[in-house]
Design a protein around this motif. Sequence first.
Motif, PDB file in Angstrom:
ATOM      1  N   CYS B 289       8.220  -8.635  -8.721  1.00  0.00           N
ATOM      2  CA  CYS B 289       9.412  -9.174  -8.219  1.00  0.00           C
ATOM      3  C   CYS B 289      10.507  -8.612  -8.190  1.00  0.00           C
ATOM      4  CB  CYS B 289       9.977  -9.894 -10.289  1.00  0.00           C
ATOM      5  SG  CYS B 289       8.842 -11.310 -10.491  1.00  0.00           S
ATOM      6  N   TYR B 290      11.089  -6.960  -8.519  1.00  0.00           N
ATOM      7  CA  TYR B 290      12.180  -6.439  -8.421  1.00  0.00           C
ATOM      8  C   TYR B 290      11.860  -5.799  -6.696  1.00  0.00           C
ATOM      9  CZ  TYR B 290      14.339  -7.139 -12.458  1.00  0.00           C
ATOM     10  OH  TYR B 290      14.635  -7.309 -13.685  1.00  0.00           O
ATOM     11  N   LEU B 291      10.747  -6.219  -6.123  1.00  0.00           N
ATOM     12  CA  LEU B 291      10.536  -5.834  -4.233  1.00  0.00           C
ATOM     13  C   LEU B 291      10.880  -6.524  -3.729  1.00  0.00           C
ATOM     14  CD1 LEU B 291       9.562  -3.055  -3.421  1.00  0.00           C
ATOM     15  CD2 LEU B 291       6.902  -3.992  -3.264  1.00  0.00           C
ATOM     16  N   GLY B 292       9.841  -8.021  -4.110  1.00  0.00           N
ATOM     17  CA  GLY B 292      10.658  -9.386  -3.510  1.00  0.00           C
ATOM     18  C   GLY B 292      11.472 -10.203  -3.847  1.00  0.00           C
ATOM     19  N   LYS B 293      11.903 -10.159  -4.663  1.00  0.00           N
ATOM     20  CA  LYS B 293      13.148 -11.417  -5.307  1.00  0.00           C
ATOM     21  C   LYS B 293      13.961 -10.406  -4.343  1.00  0.00           C
ATOM     22  CE  LYS B 293      10.049 -13.931  -7.905  1.00  0.00           C
ATOM     23  NZ  LYS B 293       9.126 -14.521  -7.936  1.00  0.00           N
ATOM     24  N   TYR B 294      14.017  -8.771  -5.640  1.00  0.00           N
ATOM     25  CA  TYR B 294      15.414  -8.662  -5.890  1.00  0.00           C
ATOM     26  C   TYR B 294      16.132  -7.806  -4.393  1.00  0.00           C
ATOM     27  CZ  TYR B 294      16.093 -10.364 -10.295  1.00  0.00           C
ATOM     28  OH  TYR B 294      16.401 -11.224 -11.943  1.00  0.00           O
ATOM     29  N   GLU B 295      14.654  -7.086  -3.761  1.00  0.00           N
ATOM     30  CA  GLU B 295      15.104  -6.208  -2.564  1.00  0.00           C
ATOM     31  C   GLU B 295      14.529  -6.962  -1.360  1.00  0.00           C
ATOM     32  OE1 GLU B 295      16.831  -3.624  -2.804  1.00  0.00           O
ATOM     33  OE2 GLU B 295      16.787  -3.012  -4.483  1.00  0.00           O
ATOM     34  N   GLY B 296      13.557  -8.268  -1.668  1.00  0.00           N
ATOM     35  CA  GLY B 296      13.476  -9.277  -0.273  1.00  0.00           C
ATOM     36  C   GLY B 296      12.800  -8.489   0.612  1.00  0.00           C
ATOM     37  N   ILE B 297      11.721  -6.940  -0.198  1.00  0.00           N
ATOM     38  CA  ILE B 297      10.589  -6.867   0.886  1.00  0.00           C
ATOM     39  C   ILE B 297       9.244  -7.390   0.232  1.00  0.00           C
ATOM     40  CG2 ILE B 297       9.492  -4.604   0.304  1.00  0.00           C
ATOM     41  CD1 ILE B 297      11.615  -2.921  -0.578  1.00  0.00           C
ATOM     42  N   THR B 298       8.513  -8.263   1.489  1.00  0.00           N
ATOM     43  CA  THR B 298       7.471  -8.641   1.615  1.00  0.00           C
ATOM     44  C   THR B 298       6.788  -8.676   2.632  1.00  0.00           C
ATOM     45  OG1 THR B 298       8.747 -10.887   2.263  1.00  0.00           O
ATOM     46  CG2 THR B 298       8.445 -10.551  -0.150  1.00  0.00           C
ATOM     47  N   GLU B 299       7.688  -7.995   3.423  1.00  0.00           N
ATOM     48  CA  GLU B 299       6.900  -8.248   4.771  1.00  0.00           C
ATOM     49  C   GLU B 299       5.591  -6.768   4.846  1.00  0.00           C
ATOM     50  OE1 GLU B 299       5.330 -10.165   6.855  1.00  0.00           O
ATOM     51  OE2 GLU B 299       6.817 -11.395   6.035  1.00  0.00           O
ATOM     52  N   GLU B 300       6.760  -5.369   4.070  1.00  0.00           N
ATOM     53  CA  GLU B 300       6.220  -4.406   4.063  1.00  0.00           C
ATOM     54  C   GLU B 300       4.770  -3.828   4.009  1.00  0.00           C
ATOM     55  OE1 GLU B 300       9.116  -5.162   3.957  1.00  0.00           O
ATOM     56  OE2 GLU B 300      10.764  -4.028   5.164  1.00  0.00           O
ATOM     57  N   PRO B 301       4.719  -4.289   2.258  1.00  0.00           N
ATOM     58  CA  PRO B 301       3.080  -4.685   1.818  1.00  0.00           C
ATOM     59  C   PRO B 301       2.280  -5.200   2.665  1.00  0.00           C
ATOM     60  CG  PRO B 301       3.745  -5.822   0.811  1.00  0.00           C
ATOM     61  CD  PRO B 301       5.198  -4.630   0.836  1.00  0.00           C
ATOM     62  N   ARG B 302       1.879  -5.876   3.572  1.00  0.00           N
ATOM     63  CA  ARG B 302       1.443  -7.179   3.988  1.00  0.00           C
ATOM     64  C   ARG B 302       0.884  -6.037   5.357  1.00  0.00           C
ATOM     65  NH1 ARG B 302       3.545  -9.937   0.851  1.00  0.00           N
ATOM     66  NH2 ARG B 302       2.835 -11.851  -0.123  1.00  0.00           N
ATOM     67  N   GLU B 303       2.191  -5.389   6.208  1.00  0.00           N
ATOM     68  CA  GLU B 303       2.084  -4.780   6.683  1.00  0.00           C
ATOM     69  C   GLU B 303       0.660  -3.549   6.846  1.00  0.00           C
ATOM     70  OE1 GLU B 303       6.015  -5.037   8.968  1.00  0.00           O
ATOM     71  OE2 GLU B 303       5.526  -3.328   9.258  1.00  0.00           O
ATOM     72  N   ILE B 304       1.071  -2.985   5.788  1.00  0.00           N
ATOM     73  CA  ILE B 304       0.084  -1.639   4.783  1.00  0.00           C
ATOM     74  C   ILE B 304      -1.152  -2.232   5.183  1.00  0.00           C
ATOM     75  CG2 ILE B 304      -0.647  -0.296   3.009  1.00  0.00           C
ATOM     76  CD1 ILE B 304       2.674   0.380   2.836  1.00  0.00           C
ATOM     77  N   LEU B 305      -1.844  -3.256   3.655  1.00  0.00           N
ATOM     78  CA  LEU B 305      -2.540  -3.835   3.983  1.00  0.00           C
ATOM     79  C   LEU B 305      -3.661  -3.754   5.502  1.00  0.00           C
ATOM     80  CD1 LEU B 305      -2.805  -6.511   1.077  1.00  0.00           C
ATOM     81  CD2 LEU B 305      -3.149  -4.080   1.112  1.00  0.00           C
ATOM     82  N   ALA B 306      -2.424  -4.942   6.200  1.00  0.00           N
ATOM     83  CA  ALA B 306      -3.256  -5.740   7.782  1.00  0.00           C
ATOM     84  C   ALA B 306      -3.431  -4.523   7.986  1.00  0.00           C
ATOM     85  CB  ALA B 306      -2.155  -6.032   8.185  1.00  0.00           C
ATOM     86  N   ARG B 307      -3.491  -3.004   8.380  1.00  0.00           N
ATOM     87  CA  ARG B 307      -3.966  -1.965   8.701  1.00  0.00           C
ATOM     88  C   ARG B 307      -5.037  -0.960   8.352  1.00  0.00           C
ATOM     89  NH1 ARG B 307       0.572   0.490  12.325  1.00  0.00           N
ATOM     90  NH2 ARG B 307       2.017  -1.094  12.754  1.00  0.00           N
ATOM     91  N   ILE B 308      -4.966  -1.571   7.308  1.00  0.00           N
ATOM     92  CA  ILE B 308      -6.981  -0.595   6.423  1.00  0.00           C
ATOM     93  C   ILE B 308      -7.726  -1.236   6.755  1.00  0.00           C
ATOM     94  CG2 ILE B 308      -8.062  -0.418   4.208  1.00  0.00           C
ATOM     95  CD1 ILE B 308      -5.044  -0.326   3.241  1.00  0.00           C
ATOM     96  N   PRO B 309      -8.855  -1.340   7.857  1.00  0.00           N
ATOM     97  CA  PRO B 309     -10.044  -1.250   8.282  1.00  0.00           C
ATOM     98  C   PRO B 309     -10.661  -1.920   7.343  1.00  0.00           C
ATOM     99  CG  PRO B 309      -9.358   0.886   9.293  1.00  0.00           C
ATOM    100  CD  PRO B 309      -8.308   0.452   8.026  1.00  0.00           C
ATOM    101  N   GLY B 310     -11.489  -3.292   7.588  1.00  0.00           N
ATOM    102  CA  GLY B 310     -12.392  -3.415   6.412  1.00  0.00           C
ATOM    103  C   GLY B 310     -12.157  -4.189   5.224  1.00  0.00           C
ATOM    104  N   LEU B 311     -10.695  -4.468   5.281  1.00  0.00           N
ATOM    105  CA  LEU B 311      -9.895  -5.030   4.557  1.00  0.00           C
ATOM    106  C   LEU B 311      -9.646  -6.749   5.271  1.00  0.00           C
ATOM    107  CD1 LEU B 311      -9.675  -4.511   1.806  1.00  0.00           C
ATOM    108  CD2 LEU B 311      -6.859  -4.209   2.274  1.00  0.00           C
ATOM    109  N   GLU B 312      -9.918  -8.251   4.614  1.00  0.00           N
ATOM    110  CA  GLU B 312      -9.476  -9.097   4.650  1.00  0.00           C
ATOM    111  C   GLU B 312      -8.423  -9.546   4.051  1.00  0.00           C
ATOM    112  OE1 GLU B 312     -11.623 -13.385   4.370  1.00  0.00           O
ATOM    113  OE2 GLU B 312     -13.022 -11.824   4.064  1.00  0.00           O
ATOM    114  N   THR B 313      -7.279 -10.363   4.159  1.00  0.00           N
ATOM    115  CA  THR B 313      -6.455 -10.172   3.806  1.00  0.00           C
ATOM    116  C   THR B 313      -6.474 -12.398   3.278  1.00  0.00           C
ATOM    117  OG1 THR B 313      -4.574  -9.969   5.582  1.00  0.00           O
ATOM    118  CG2 THR B 313      -5.524  -8.027   3.571  1.00  0.00           C
ATOM    119  N   ALA B 314      -5.814 -12.248   2.506  1.00  0.00           N
ATOM    120  CA  ALA B 314      -5.198 -13.494   2.406  1.00  0.00           C
ATOM    121  C   ALA B 314      -4.366 -13.419   1.306  1.00  0.00           C
ATOM    122  CB  ALA B 314      -6.818 -14.325   1.486  1.00  0.00           C
TER     123      ALA B 314
END
Lengths: 337, 402
Positions: B289-314
């Motif tokens: 909550c204190y990352l997404g809702k309070y700081e509006g940081i939602t894209e950055e963690p997903r960008e990290i996950l997207a760059r990790i080979p072998g990981l499928e995201t949902a």
Amino acid sequence: MTGLKAALTLDEFEIPSVIVEKSGELGGKVRGYGKTFPDFRSGRALVSGLVKRVDSTGMIRVLRNCTVSGIRTEGDHYRVRLSDGTSLDAHAVILAFGFEPFDATRQEEYGYGVCPNVIAAPELEALLDPLGPTKGRLLRPSDGKPVRKAAIIFCVGSRSKRTDSPYCSRICCSYSTKQAIEIKESDPDAQVVCFYMDIRTYGRGFEEMHQYAREIGVKYIRGRVSECCALPDGDILVRAENTLLGKPVQGVFDLVSLSVGMTPSPDTSSLAEMLGIELGTDGFFISADGGLSPHDTGREGIFLAGAVTGLKPIRDCILEGTSAGGRAAAYLRRRRA
Amino acid sequence: MPEDRTAVVDDSSRMLEKALRDLSMQYYSLDRCHQCGICTEACPHTNLRKAERFSPRVFIQKARLGLIDLAGGELWRCTTCGSCLQVCPYEVPLVDIIVSLRNLVFEQGAGYVPPSFKAVLASLAASGNPWREDPDKRADWFEELAPQGESRPEAPEILLFAGCFPSYDRRGRSIARAAVQILREAGIGFDILGNEEKCCGDSALKIGDMKTFERLRKANLEAFSGRHAERIYTLAPHCSHVMKTRYAFGRDNGTAAKPFLLLLHELVVEGRLPLGEVKRARAVFHDPCYLGKYEGITEEPREILARIPGLETAEMAHHGKRSLCCGAGGGGFWLDTLKGERLAEIRLDEAVEAGADLLVTACPYCLAMFEASRASDNRWAGLEILDIGELVLRSLSDKPGM
């Protein structure tokens, strides 16, 4: 409507006028209303009645597909520059360019613009219109399936500080109730559920229409919807709290219509700047003398009418067009004397 | 006792109402509420399957009539997650109202305070951590990690603020160690406060214990003042948020506290961390909550996950700014909540429904809540829970040749 009515009133005083119409046709938004509230008369018929009268008098010139690109004082009159490069001279100008519906994509949680079966009220109006794209049959956009369960979400872009529109748009409760009645009357087995915060059907005949809607089975649930989710088959899941029961509720609907509020026309600020007239914090024009001169502005000879000073039902717009025409006529007569 | 049907509030209710209004300094904020109920649907508690649930709308209605039962537990259920603040059309500051009322209850002894809070607050005041751990062992995790004789850089680029759970807890220390190894891999000179670090005070503040909060704030500010601490990165978004909003530094010397996730994102995007393939997994990200809702940081963690080979995201049903709380915020971490009534369970269920076998988050407290709930039921046994730093470290270490 407002502008037509103002021109026709000036005509009664034998004062010639020019209507500058942005679109290709006269009549504004009312032209697109199959039925108006509370009496279910055709909006199109209202407009065409007025247009016929405008056409039959020799005093009103109509410029279609035309906008104002500049206005300045020249001697004892205004010179109005037009989009086609020409200009015209006028001793008085009435601003009656109406409003703009709230852009529902700004309230992301309802999925408008993403889920095809979440539509805004003007689109529902077209779907219910016997002369509309579906000839009045309520078929949902994604697959043309007849709608058996419809939800109407009130107060979208109204009464919300979050969307910078804290005001009540005044007409949404009534037009939505009118639409709900139309759905229910054309298919008594259809379910229509209205999610509302307060019902503000305040005008003559409006509340009676609301009571009629309840009598024929339109359901009203008090609770503002927090979210719409599209399901794989195109249906829409709506979640809210029934605040009268204090219980979370959810329903799956074929179609969701958003009762969008009214916002100032995008032309308001440029014209305000061009003319040096005042805007309220809500973005609509403010009339002079703290409202005691409802059509007057800080600029002599520039008058306001209709939804440019805030939100009104058609009936009030007709009234304002009439009185603004009369106000301008009085101004012109005194000027001549 | 006969049912109370009075519509007009009595004197004691009026006193409570007045106290709340004075305290909250938001006289009109209560009256701004139109009882539309949009908050109830957004509130994570609404997703619990139990008869008596916390409802922000009902809470406000009671508050403005002075009818909150201060002897009951209702006041302490809010996790300050901010879901209601995201949707409220009238911008009613419910979290401020709750915290003000807690402050009133706490400081004037005017009602029930969960017993588990008292021990935590006493420990925070005495030891600077919530578990009565030895303050001199706070940095043990780091000492164990540091090769003998390695000296701290004289002009570190950043200061890493570990926080309590990553400093003391066995599971939590893995998050802190991962952060250090990542910084070393990227060649970032960093420092820590070591044993001078105290709890950031977020829990004390949200529970309403201003005295303890002030004490912790001062101790940390003093520790910061002796360091190169212009860029502070905290492992928990709670710490950076409370520093940003309440520590009042940065006005003169440009000090800023940010979630460590942002630095991690920067390093990953700039290619300073050579990410290697990880074991195949389907990952979902839980937005703290204190990352997404309070700081509006939602894209950055997903960008990290997207760059990790072998990981499928949902994605889970609730994600981004509409994510649901794990239950830890606002002191919830210290409440004894019965199995079946824990907010974390909703998230674990959503992760499983999304077909995930890996639940990634970026807040040690979310992680702790998930780990605790997962252990309570078999249906989540197939779900691994990782901090995003741990996952990045795994992606670094699994790389051949490392």
